[in-house]
Design an enzyme around this catalytic site. Structure first.
Site, short mmCIF file in Angstrom:
data_model
loop_
_atom_site.label_atom_id
_atom_site.label_comp_id
_atom_site.label_asym_id
_atom_site.label_seq_id
_atom_site.Cartn_x
_atom_site.Cartn_y
_atom_site.Cartn_z
N LYS A 130 0.84 -1.20 0.00
CA LYS A 130 0.00 0.00 0.00
C LYS A 130 0.88 1.25 0.00
O LYS A 130 0.68 2.17 -0.78
CB LYS A 130 -0.92 -0.03 1.22
CG LYS A 130 -1.78 1.19 1.35
CD LYS A 130 -2.71 1.11 2.55
CE LYS A 130 -3.39 2.46 2.75
NZ LYS A 130 -4.30 2.47 3.89
N GLU A 189 10.42 -4.72 4.60
CA GLU A 189 10.52 -6.10 4.11
C GLU A 189 10.26 -6.15 2.60
O GLU A 189 11.01 -6.78 1.84
CB GLU A 189 9.48 -6.99 4.81
CG GLU A 189 9.75 -7.24 6.29
CD GLU A 189 9.16 -6.17 7.19
OE1 GLU A 189 8.84 -5.05 6.70
OE2 GLU A 189 9.04 -6.45 8.40
N GLY A 198 -4.72 -1.74 4.94
CA GLY A 198 -3.92 -2.88 4.45
C GLY A 198 -4.59 -4.21 4.69
O GLY A 198 -4.67 -5.06 3.80
N ARG A 199 -5.13 -4.42 5.90
CA ARG A 199 -5.73 -5.72 6.22
C ARG A 199 -7.12 -5.89 5.62
O ARG A 199 -7.76 -6.92 5.82
CB ARG A 199 -5.74 -5.93 7.74
CG ARG A 199 -6.35 -4.80 8.54
CD ARG A 199 -6.01 -4.92 10.01
NE ARG A 199 -6.46 -3.76 10.79
CZ ARG A 199 -5.79 -2.63 10.91
NH1 ARG A 199 -4.62 -2.49 10.33
NH2 ARG A 199 -6.25 -1.63 11.65
N GLU A 203 -4.75 -6.67 14.72
CA GLU A 203 -4.22 -5.36 14.31
C GLU A 203 -5.34 -4.31 14.35
O GLU A 203 -5.08 -3.13 14.59
CB GLU A 203 -3.59 -5.42 12.90
CG GLU A 203 -2.58 -4.31 12.66
CD GLU A 203 -1.85 -4.42 11.32
OE1 GLU A 203 -2.50 -4.31 10.28
OE2 GLU A 203 -0.61 -4.59 11.33
N HIS A 207 -4.99 -33.39 17.17
CA HIS A 207 -3.87 -34.23 17.61
C HIS A 207 -2.73 -33.38 18.14
O HIS A 207 -1.59 -33.83 18.20
CB HIS A 207 -3.42 -35.12 16.45
CG HIS A 207 -4.51 -36.04 16.00
ND1 HIS A 207 -4.76 -37.26 16.58
CD2 HIS A 207 -5.49 -35.85 15.07
CE1 HIS A 207 -5.82 -37.81 16.00
NE2 HIS A 207 -6.29 -36.97 15.08
N LYS A 220 9.58 -0.68 14.20
CA LYS A 220 10.22 -0.31 12.92
C LYS A 220 11.33 0.71 13.17
O LYS A 220 12.42 0.61 12.59
CB LYS A 220 9.19 0.31 11.97
CG LYS A 220 8.11 -0.64 11.49
CD LYS A 220 7.18 0.07 10.48
CE LYS A 220 5.98 -0.77 10.12
NZ LYS A 220 5.01 -0.08 9.27
O1 F6P Z 1 3.23 -2.62 9.61
C1 F6P Z 1 1.91 -2.99 9.55
C2 F6P Z 1 1.35 -2.78 8.19
O2 F6P Z 1 1.22 -1.43 7.93
C3 F6P Z 1 0.04 -3.50 7.95
O3 F6P Z 1 -1.05 -2.79 8.42
C4 F6P Z 1 0.06 -3.67 6.48
O4 F6P Z 1 -0.88 -4.62 6.04
C5 F6P Z 1 1.50 -4.10 6.27
O5 F6P Z 1 2.23 -3.33 7.21
C6 F6P Z 1 2.04 -3.88 4.90
O6 F6P Z 1 2.01 -2.54 4.53
P1 F6P Z 1 2.21 -2.11 3.04
O7 F6P Z 1 1.14 -2.72 2.23
O8 F6P Z 1 2.15 -0.60 3.04
O9 F6P Z 1 3.57 -2.61 2.59
#
Ligand code: F6P
Length: 512
Positions: free
Chosen positions: A197, A203, A254-255, A340, A371, A480
């Protein structure tokens, strides 16, 4: 009014005390109508709530609580596009992504048109990738909502996925993940989807850079063909040299973004019509949430049950038990959605809350969980409500297996409730353990869309009653910032100002 200050909250507290001796077995024995009375259908989902620690009075009081905290007005504000995510000054309109074209007048008509224009472009692109036999591997690089939704859904609908294409999901900054995927790829056969987003997430940016570098070292040159970005930050994608882009908007959390361009891997897997069916299933649930009276409104009932359990019966977790292996990533998806969204300690005005919010969500597909940790669910000291999710029709021909699977799901819910007498012995099961049973006829794009929208809205309901902002996530920021600082210290070796434990750990990992 904040929930704990309402008259209904006080009454619920008294009700919870008088409820201490509640026993599911007696409740069923006393009321032959309990199962139908506490079951309902909602679009594409049947729900049996009767094995929960509730009765008609509990539900009526919870609905009063919802009224006294202004749930309907809050829901309607979301569906009017008001900026209810006030800490970020944003509207919350993931539902608009599944609203049929041309159905909203006024201020929302323009964004709805943009949604459909983008959707058409994205689905046309998905169809072109499906038709492109040379592109055999689709790699989604994204994390959190930019990973969990599409990954969960591609797995769930694998039986409908186009043959001849493999889907990979790389989320972690841990290079083991990307390295393992790259090992089985050829540049000329690979499409990378960079899903973010913000297009700033550490990452995803790290993995995207490494994927681009790998592509070039493999002799790849046509970035426009082999890389696409799914983002609200098209400019940042362009800066990385990625010019094939599909946008969305800051009013999609995002979620909650599976329904947007973030759903592209799924659209490639199941095709344009499949993706439209997913949206239609979710839209049907949106309409149900908006129009059904509280007592027959499944997201409302589930969300209120979550509040009852968390705040009045003090059950702090919920176990998700999908009895369908294709739903194996659903618990992880729901973890982000619930925790979240509702893992918050202050109300909308920033005041610390005197009551608990989000439960801990966890789980694995059945029968595997049986199990492993079901021992604790049956005989442990804590009560953990379980949410069973089963599907009537399998997508394979091994009929015996599916009967056994469904029999086990029903039997587990039954065993949790009935228990078994062996006073004082190791084979004593106390029983009276609560569960909800959700049943889909078939696992299709439509039913999956409805199931996910149901979960989104139940999270809205509990978050609304708790008076929190379910749509921000400030709690992820501190880590972060500190990771950036520690990362810089890894290179420099500077330990000044660090706490003793972190300093010692840093020194250890710096040792050659
Ligand atoms: O760090 C949390 C978060 O902002 C989530 O809410 C989101 O889904 C995820 O990181 C990824 O964010 P982006 O889509 O901006 O890379």
């Amino acid at each position: 009014m904040r929930c704990n200050l309402t008259p209904a909250w006080q009454t619920l507290q008294r009700h919870a005390k008088s409820f201490a001796g509640f026993d599911l077995r007696s409740a069923f024995a006393l009321d032959a109508e309990r199962a139908p009375a506490l079951s309902q259908t909602a679009p594409h989902v049947f729900a049996d709530l009767s094995k929960n620690h509730v009765d008609a009075a509990t539900e009526a009081l919870l609905q009063a609580l919802a009224r006294q905290t202004g749930l309907a007005a809050h829901r309607d504000a979301m569906f009017r596009g008001e900026p209810i995510n006030h800490t970020e000054g944003r509207a919350v309109m993931h539902w608009l992504l599944r609203q049929p074209e041309g159905t909203l007048p006024g201020a929302l008509a323009v964004p709805l048109q943009q949604v459909h224009d983008t959707l058409r472009a994205m689905l046309a692109y998905a169809e072109s990738i499906r038709a492109d036999a040379q592109l055999t591997d689709v790699v989604n690089i994204g994390i959190g909502g930019s990973d969990l939704g599409p990954q969960m859904a591609v797995l769930a609908l694998q039986h409908l996925a186009i043959p001849g294409k493999r889907f990979h999901f790389v989320s972690n900054v841990d290079g083991h993940e990307l390295a393992a995927v790259l090992k089985c790829l050829k540049a000329e056969n690979t499409l990378f989807l960079i899903a973010s987003k913000t297009f700033t997430t550490l990452e995803t940016m790290t993995n995207a850079r490494s994927a681009l570098a790998w592509f070039r070292t493999q002799g790849g040159t046509d970035v426009a063909r082999h890389f696409a970005a799914l983002t609200t930050n098209v400019a940042a994608a362009a800066e990385c040299g990625i010019r094939t882009t599909f946008g969305f908007w800051d009013w999609v959390g995002g979620r909650y973004s599976l329904w947007s361009a973030i759903g592209l891997p799924l659209a490639i897997a199941i095709g344009a019509q499949g993706f439209r069916d997913l949206l239609a299933g979710a839209h049907a649930m949106d309409q149900h949430f908006q129009s059904a009276p509280f007592e027959a409104n499944l997201p409302v009932r589930l969300g209120l049950l979550d509040v009852w359990y968390r705040n009045f019966l003090h059950y702090t977790s919920r176990s998700i038990a999908p009895y369908h292996s294709a739903l194996r990533r659903l618990p992880a998806y729901l973890q982000q959605l619930e925790m979240e969204s509702n893992g918050k300690r202050v109300d909308r005005h920033g005041q610390a809350l005197p009551y608990g919010t989000s439960p801990v969500l966890w789980g694995e597909p059945g029968t595997n969980g049986q199990h492993a940790y079901f021992q604790m669910l049956h005989q442990g000291t804590d009560v953990v409500p379980v949410e069973f999710i089963a599907v009537k029709k399998p997508t394979h021909n091994l009929a015996d297996h599916h009967e056994l699977l469904l029999a086990n799901a029903i039997a587990q819910a039954q065993a949790l409730m009935l228990g078994q007498d062996d006073e004082g012995g190791h084979q004593h099961f106390p029983g009276n353990r609560p569960s909800t049973f959700l049943l889909l006829d078939e696992l299709t794009p439509t039913s999956l869309g409805a199931l996910i929208a149901l979960q989104e809205h139940r999270v809205f309901v509990s978050g609304s009653v708790w008076g929190i902002n379910s749509f921000d996530q400030w709690g992820v920021e501190l880590g972060k910032v500190l990771a950036k600082d520690i990362h810089a210290r890894m290179a420099s070796g500077d330990l000044v100002g660090l706490d003793a434990s972190s300093a010692a750990l840093l020194q250890r990992v710096r040792l050659g």
